[in-house]
Design an enzyme around this catalytic site. Structure first.
Site, PDB file in Angstrom:
ATOM      1  N   SER A 103       0.798  -1.223   0.000  1.00 17.07           N
ATOM      2  CA  SER A 103       0.000   0.000   0.000  1.00 17.07           C
ATOM      3  C   SER A 103       0.833   1.276   0.000  1.00 17.07           C
ATOM      4  CB  SER A 103      -0.959   0.018   1.193  1.00 17.07           C
ATOM      5  OG  SER A 103      -0.253   0.198   2.405  1.00 17.07           O
ATOM      6  N   LYS A 133       0.671   4.875   6.911  1.00 17.89           N
ATOM      7  CA  LYS A 133       0.220   5.669   5.771  1.00 17.89           C
ATOM      8  C   LYS A 133       0.892   7.038   5.834  1.00 17.89           C
ATOM      9  CE  LYS A 133      -2.834   2.424   4.813  1.00 17.89           C
ATOM     10  NZ  LYS A 133      -2.648   1.484   3.674  1.00 17.89           N
TER      11      LYS A 133
END
Length: 223
Positions: A35, A89
């Site tokens: 990701s 993230k």
């Protein structure tokens, strides 16, 4: 039991101090998914500065002192507000920001992000190999490489949104293959664990487990 504790008190003290250090000062986190590609790869292990934002009571998540705030572009480790999973993230929008995304293009506080082509690649997504486009993205003073998967069905839009106090918009760098704030929602500050600052070690565990020495010690962000 008392004899067992006495016989192993050195080891038990080490475990206690290790737990204190890892939960209050510094930690590490392996990267399990793609990701954050192309900046973080599966098999990277990143160093987490636990004192970047808060001082917490060791072995707990209770905050005792505010040490700083996330900046746009920080790579952050946090607990998902949806299910408590530990995630990594990038911070894209801060409290008070007005953000929008249309067809993968970010706008923050009325400033449209600038994009430049970096290159192309082939990546795995949904169990198959697909085309990937790598871009540099500059917006709101932050600069990072991102990756798009043009032929993969994905969430490519964020409706116009003002970020509430104490909340952050987190996105994966692999924008079309990341379960980030578009899926789990905005992330409260209390869920932040720390800032990921560099890659400690890296190995290609998906293939031959060979070390990727060129990634050892690589910095993730320079303020």
């Amino acid at each position: 039991m008392t004899k067992l504790i006495r016989a192993n008190k050195g080891f038990l003290l080490f475990l206690l101090l290790f737990g204190v250090f890892r939960t209050a000062v510094a930690d590490w986190s392996p990267i399990p998914s793609g990701s954050m590609r192309p900046n973080l790869l599966e098999g990277d292990v990143v160093y987490i500065n636990r004192l970047a934002y808060d001082l917490k009571i060791p072995l707990t998540e209770r905050q005792v002192a505010h040490l700083g705030d996330p900046a746009r572009g920080d790579v952050v480790v946090f607990y998902s507000p949806r299910d408590g999973t530990r995630l990594i993230k990038r911070v894209l929008a801060l409290p008070g920001d007005v953000v929008e995304m249309r067809d993968d293009r970010m706008t923050i506080n009325g400033e449209e992000a600038a994009y430049a082509l970096v290159g192309a690649a082939r990546e795995q997504a949904g169990g198959r190999e697909v085309d990937a486009v790598r871009l540099s993205e500059s917006v709101g003073g932050a600069h990072q490489r991102v990756q798009l998967l043009p032929r993969v069905p994905a969430l490519r839009d964020i409706a116009l949104l003002r970020i509430p106090p104490g909340q952050y918009l987190m996105l994966g760098d692999n924008r079309n293959n990341s379960a980030d704030s578009r899926v789990i929602g905005l992330v409260p500050r209390a869920k932040l664990l720390g800032r990921a600052e560099r890659i400690l070690v890296s190995a290609d565990y998906q293939h031959d487990w060979m070390p990727r020495f060129e990634r050892f010690g690589m910095a993730l962000r320079t303020r």
